[in-house]
Every structure is written in C-alpha cells, then in structure tokens.
Design a protein around this motif. Structure first.
Motif, PDB file in Angstrom:
ATOM      1  N   LEU A 224       0.814  -1.218   0.000  1.00  0.00           N
ATOM      2  CA  LEU A 224       0.000   0.000   0.000  1.00  0.00           C
ATOM      3  C   LEU A 224       0.846   1.266   0.000  1.00  0.00           C
ATOM      4  O   LEU A 224       0.602   2.198  -0.778  1.00  0.00           O
ATOM      5  CB  LEU A 224      -0.940  -0.003   1.204  1.00  0.00           C
ATOM      6  CG  LEU A 224      -1.788   1.260   1.392  1.00  0.00           C
ATOM      7  CD1 LEU A 224      -2.701   1.481   0.197  1.00  0.00           C
ATOM      8  CD2 LEU A 224      -2.596   1.176   2.685  1.00  0.00           C
ATOM      9  N   ALA A 225       1.859   1.335   0.866  1.00  0.00           N
ATOM     10  CA  ALA A 225       2.620   2.571   1.014  1.00  0.00           C
ATOM     11  C   ALA A 225       3.354   2.945  -0.265  1.00  0.00           C
ATOM     12  O   ALA A 225       3.387   4.117  -0.662  1.00  0.00           O
ATOM     13  CB  ALA A 225       3.604   2.449   2.178  1.00  0.00           C
ATOM     14  N   PHE A 226       3.940   1.963  -0.945  1.00  0.00           N
ATOM     15  CA  PHE A 226       4.648   2.271  -2.188  1.00  0.00           C
ATOM     16  C   PHE A 226       3.672   2.693  -3.281  1.00  0.00           C
ATOM     17  O   PHE A 226       4.004   3.510  -4.147  1.00  0.00           O
ATOM     18  CB  PHE A 226       5.478   1.077  -2.639  1.00  0.00           C
ATOM     19  CG  PHE A 226       6.782   0.945  -1.881  1.00  0.00           C
ATOM     20  CD1 PHE A 226       7.829   1.813  -2.134  1.00  0.00           C
ATOM     21  CD2 PHE A 226       6.943  -0.027  -0.918  1.00  0.00           C
ATOM     22  CE1 PHE A 226       9.019   1.705  -1.432  1.00  0.00           C
ATOM     23  CE2 PHE A 226       8.127  -0.154  -0.213  1.00  0.00           C
ATOM     24  CZ  PHE A 226       9.176   0.717  -0.469  1.00  0.00           C
ATOM     25  N   THR A 227       2.452   2.146  -3.253  1.00  0.00           N
ATOM     26  CA  THR A 227       1.431   2.581  -4.203  1.00  0.00           C
ATOM     27  C   THR A 227       1.019   4.027  -3.924  1.00  0.00           C
ATOM     28  O   THR A 227       0.880   4.837  -4.848  1.00  0.00           O
ATOM     29  CB  THR A 227       0.202   1.664  -4.123  1.00  0.00           C
ATOM     30  OG1 THR A 227       0.589   0.321  -4.420  1.00  0.00           O
ATOM     31  CG2 THR A 227      -0.854   2.104  -5.119  1.00  0.00           C
ATOM     32  N   LEU A 228       0.822   4.358  -2.655  1.00  0.00           N
ATOM     33  CA  LEU A 228       0.487   5.728  -2.286  1.00  0.00           C
ATOM     34  C   LEU A 228       1.594   6.689  -2.701  1.00  0.00           C
ATOM     35  O   LEU A 228       1.330   7.802  -3.167  1.00  0.00           O
ATOM     36  CB  LEU A 228       0.246   5.830  -0.778  1.00  0.00           C
ATOM     37  CG  LEU A 228      -1.009   5.142  -0.234  1.00  0.00           C
ATOM     38  CD1 LEU A 228      -1.049   5.247   1.286  1.00  0.00           C
ATOM     39  CD2 LEU A 228      -2.265   5.752  -0.841  1.00  0.00           C
ATOM     40  N   GLN A 229       2.837   6.262  -2.538  1.00  0.00           N
ATOM     41  CA  GLN A 229       3.955   7.102  -2.953  1.00  0.00           C
ATOM     42  C   GLN A 229       3.876   7.406  -4.449  1.00  0.00           C
ATOM     43  O   GLN A 229       4.051   8.556  -4.876  1.00  0.00           O
ATOM     44  CB  GLN A 229       5.281   6.411  -2.638  1.00  0.00           C
ATOM     45  CG  GLN A 229       6.493   7.202  -3.107  1.00  0.00           C
ATOM     46  CD  GLN A 229       7.764   6.379  -3.085  1.00  0.00           C
ATOM     47  OE1 GLN A 229       7.725   5.164  -2.917  1.00  0.00           O
ATOM     48  NE2 GLN A 229       8.899   7.028  -3.249  1.00  0.00           N
ATOM     49  N   ALA A 230       3.626   6.374  -5.253  1.00  0.00           N
ATOM     50  CA  ALA A 230       3.553   6.557  -6.702  1.00  0.00           C
ATOM     51  C   ALA A 230       2.413   7.490  -7.094  1.00  0.00           C
ATOM     52  O   ALA A 230       2.556   8.345  -7.971  1.00  0.00           O
ATOM     53  CB  ALA A 230       3.384   5.198  -7.382  1.00  0.00           C
ATOM     54  N   ILE A 231       1.260   7.342  -6.415  1.00  0.00           N
ATOM     55  CA  ILE A 231       0.103   8.192  -6.714  1.00  0.00           C
ATOM     56  C   ILE A 231       0.388   9.641  -6.327  1.00  0.00           C
ATOM     57  O   ILE A 231       0.169  10.573  -7.105  1.00  0.00           O
ATOM     58  CB  ILE A 231      -1.147   7.684  -5.976  1.00  0.00           C
ATOM     59  CG1 ILE A 231      -1.561   6.313  -6.529  1.00  0.00           C
ATOM     60  CG2 ILE A 231      -2.295   8.682  -6.113  1.00  0.00           C
ATOM     61  CD1 ILE A 231      -2.661   5.647  -5.724  1.00  0.00           C
ATOM     62  N   GLY A 232       0.889   9.832  -5.109  1.00  0.00           N
ATOM     63  CA  GLY A 232       1.127  11.184  -4.618  1.00  0.00           C
ATOM     64  C   GLY A 232       2.163  11.933  -5.417  1.00  0.00           C
ATOM     65  O   GLY A 232       2.031  13.140  -5.666  1.00  0.00           O
ATOM     66  N   GLN A 233       3.216  11.226  -5.838  1.00  0.00           N
ATOM     67  CA  GLN A 233       4.294  11.907  -6.546  1.00  0.00           C
ATOM     68  C   GLN A 233       3.918  12.310  -7.965  1.00  0.00           C
ATOM     69  O   GLN A 233       4.643  13.076  -8.605  1.00  0.00           O
ATOM     70  CB  GLN A 233       5.552  11.022  -6.562  1.00  0.00           C
ATOM     71  CG  GLN A 233       6.259  10.996  -5.218  1.00  0.00           C
ATOM     72  CD  GLN A 233       7.701  10.534  -5.337  1.00  0.00           C
ATOM     73  OE1 GLN A 233       8.029   9.440  -4.937  1.00  0.00           O
ATOM     74  NE2 GLN A 233       8.551  11.387  -5.882  1.00  0.00           N
ATOM     75  N   ARG A 234       2.785  11.830  -8.461  1.00  0.00           N
ATOM     76  CA  ARG A 234       2.308  12.286  -9.767  1.00  0.00           C
ATOM     77  C   ARG A 234       1.813  13.730  -9.695  1.00  0.00           C
ATOM     78  O   ARG A 234       1.778  14.431 -10.713  1.00  0.00           O
ATOM     79  CB  ARG A 234       1.182  11.385 -10.261  1.00  0.00           C
ATOM     80  CG  ARG A 234       1.596   9.977 -10.648  1.00  0.00           C
ATOM     81  CD  ARG A 234       0.422   9.202 -11.178  1.00  0.00           C
ATOM     82  NE  ARG A 234      -0.127   9.807 -12.388  1.00  0.00           N
ATOM     83  CZ  ARG A 234      -1.273   9.451 -12.950  1.00  0.00           C
ATOM     84  NH1 ARG A 234      -2.004   8.496 -12.404  1.00  0.00           N
ATOM     85  NH2 ARG A 234      -1.694  10.045 -14.056  1.00  0.00           N
ATOM     86  N   TYR A 235       1.429  14.185  -8.507  1.00  0.00           N
ATOM     87  CA  TYR A 235       0.794  15.495  -8.385  1.00  0.00           C
ATOM     88  C   TYR A 235       1.523  16.425  -7.409  1.00  0.00           C
ATOM     89  O   TYR A 235       1.054  17.533  -7.162  1.00  0.00           O
ATOM     90  CB  TYR A 235      -0.650  15.328  -7.903  1.00  0.00           C
ATOM     91  CG  TYR A 235      -1.478  14.433  -8.793  1.00  0.00           C
ATOM     92  CD1 TYR A 235      -2.079  14.928  -9.953  1.00  0.00           C
ATOM     93  CD2 TYR A 235      -1.644  13.092  -8.498  1.00  0.00           C
ATOM     94  CE1 TYR A 235      -2.833  14.100 -10.778  1.00  0.00           C
ATOM     95  CE2 TYR A 235      -2.401  12.260  -9.320  1.00  0.00           C
ATOM     96  CZ  TYR A 235      -2.983  12.777 -10.455  1.00  0.00           C
ATOM     97  OH  TYR A 235      -3.715  11.950 -11.269  1.00  0.00           O
ATOM     98  N   ALA A 236       2.651  15.987  -6.867  1.00  0.00           N
ATOM     99  CA  ALA A 236       3.395  16.809  -5.913  1.00  0.00           C
ATOM    100  C   ALA A 236       4.780  17.109  -6.465  1.00  0.00           C
ATOM    101  O   ALA A 236       5.369  16.292  -7.171  1.00  0.00           O
ATOM    102  CB  ALA A 236       3.511  16.090  -4.563  1.00  0.00           C
ATOM    103  N   ALA A 237       5.297  18.282  -6.147  1.00  0.00           N
ATOM    104  CA  ALA A 237       6.650  18.646  -6.560  1.00  0.00           C
ATOM    105  C   ALA A 237       7.661  17.726  -5.885  1.00  0.00           C
ATOM    106  O   ALA A 237       7.455  17.300  -4.744  1.00  0.00           O
ATOM    107  CB  ALA A 237       6.929  20.098  -6.184  1.00  0.00           C
TER     108      ALA A 237
END
Length: 297
Positions: A224-237
């Motif tokens: 889960l955490a690595f998936t959240l990282q991938a999702i979040g980094q698409r929209y964060a600097a």
C-alpha cells in the motif's frame, strides 16, 4: 488531484513506513528476523503480482512478467537492506532504527561517486558531515557506544542505498517498475526462507503470533505505502514529496515513544534532528535548484 490531497497521501505513506518500524520490532518477540523477512516479502510479492501482470499486458512487447539480471541484483540489495535492518531491530530501538535507516539518502550520492564516477551535488558533502554529527549525537556523543543493532542498521542503510541506485537504473532501462518490485520481493522471499530454514526454528504457532505484524509489513508498509507514494508523486513537486516521505523517521520515533514507551536523551534527539535535516538538505536543495534552472531556461 489537488496538491493538498497529494501531499496528504504522501504524508500518509511516511506515517505507514514509520509505523512499519514498530511492527518489525514487535514481530521479533515471536519469530526470527530471517523468517519475518521471508513472510513479509511473500505477502508483498502476492500484493504486487496482479499489478505486475496488468503492467505487462499494457506493454507493447515482451513477457507479461519482465525479468533481467539487474532485477535480481536489486533484489539482492533489497534483501541485504531488509535483513540487516530487521536484525538490527533485535538490539536497537525503533527510534534509532528510523533515523539510521534514513542515512541511505546520504549514502546514495557517495556510492554513485565511488562506483559510477558520477560526482554528486556539492551540498552532499556538508549534508554527509551533518549526518555523521547526528550519528555521533545519537550514540550519546561516542561512536564506541553504538549498539550492535545500530551498526547492523547502518549496514542496512548502505544496502538500501545500493538498492535505490539499482532500481533507478533498471526502472528507467526497462520501463517495468512493478515487475521490478515483484522480482525483488520474490528474491527476498526465496533467500529469506532458505536462510530461515538453516538458521532459525520455524513454528506455526510463532508465525500465528506475529501474523498481524507480518501482514502489516507485507501488505500495508510494502504494497500500500509504495502505491500511495507513486500516486502522490504524480501530483506533488519532488522537493515537497521528499520532505513528506522523509517524515517516516519522525513517525518511527513518535510511534516508538507512544506504542513502545521508548525514550532517548536530549543528545539523541539532537542527533536525530541533524540526520533529518541532512536528509532534507540532500533531497530538497538539488531538486529545487534543478527545477529553478529548468524554469529559467
């Protein structure tokens, strides 16, 4: 996705990783570190398998599950990082483990200089000095007072750094990051199980006792955490993402204090702060300067 939501997702990933240190520590009350690594990796492997298959089906050519020797090398580095971190948690605190694991951020550019002959950003060297100062303070002012678990965790950080370098190379070369993750977890599962069969007792009752920690570390902290990282980094600097994700070391200290009653002295907290600042310095400043240079060109 709004920037606020993306930042919240990244902060959640950092919190999950911080909580993972507690799960890894309490699991040692029931089972050995090698068996725990094997079982958590097996869970993570099962979690990533359907995503790896979906990734392969979207690919223009090649097998459904991509494979290369570089994937195996990354898996070996990951195995070293997980195992030595897990062994370290037998004799060190969750707080120390969190801060010392974060040293991999410092080791990455140093190893890239030594192995790949790619000099790092100049800020790495003062960051490395600051991290070393934090290490001294975390050991109560004398490196000779470091516990065996601290030394194992520092060694784990070196392996984490090698894994980061290898993953960066292989993911960009193959374009199959999920397959890469699946192969890494597969390597860790096989090696961990083989080592556990040789060096540790394997009892079903012990596995049942540590099952909540195994499931959390495998499905939540890894999948889960690595998936959240991938999702979040698409929209964060990138700079913002680095700050939010690196809070895992602070969450490790927080959960260690709240759930396990761990405490460290004032020098230890100052040392942890130095390591955290060094991590941010090395992660954020080069990314910010690169972004400013791109914007001005």
């Amino acid at each position: 996705m709004s920037r606020l939501l993306a930042n919240s997702i990244l902060l959640t990933a950092g919190a999950i990783w911080g909580m993972g240190f507690v799960a890894q520590s309490t699991a040692m009350d029931a089972i050995g570190p090698l068996l725990f690594v094997a079982l958590r990796s097996a869970i993570a492997m099962l979690v990533t398998l359907p995503f790896a298959i979906a990734e392969g089906r979207r690919a223009a050519d090649g097998p459904v599950i991509a494979f290369s020797p570089g994937f195996v090398l990354a898996g070996l580095a990951l195995f070293g990082g997980i195992v030595f971190q897990q062994i370290g948690l037998v004799t060190t605190t969750v707080t120390n483990s969190g801060f010392l694991t974060g040293l991999y951020v410092v080791f990455v550019p140093i190893l890239m200089t030594v192995i790949l002959r790619r000099p790092p950003h100049p800020v790495v060297w003062p960051g490395a000095i600051l991290a070393f100062a934090g290490l001294v303070l975390l050991s109560d002012g004398a490196l000779t007072s470091l516990r065996p678990g601290d030394l194992f965790t520092i060694l784990a950080a070196v392996f984490w750094a090698m894994q980061v370098i290898l993953v960066g190379q292989q993911a960009s070369m193959t374009g199959r990051p999920v397959a890469l993750a699946f192969v890494q977890f597969s390597v860790c599962t096989l090696l961990g199980l083989a080592a556990a069969l040789v060096f540790e007792p394997i009892e079903w009752t012990a596995i049942q006792a540590a099952l909540p920690e195994i499931l959390y570390a495998g499905a939540i902290a890894s999948g889960l955490a690595f998936t959240l990282q991938a999702i979040g980094q698409r929209y964060a600097a990138p700079a913002t993402a680095a700050i939010l994700l690196s809070t895992e070391v602070l969450f490790a200290a927080l959960f260690g204090a709240v759930l396990l009653g761990e405490t460290i002295g004032s020098l230890g907290y100052l040392g942890g702060l130095c390591i955290f600042v060094a991590i941010l310095l090395i992660e954020v400043l080069p990314a910010r300067q690169a972004r400013n240079a791109a914007a001005s060109s």
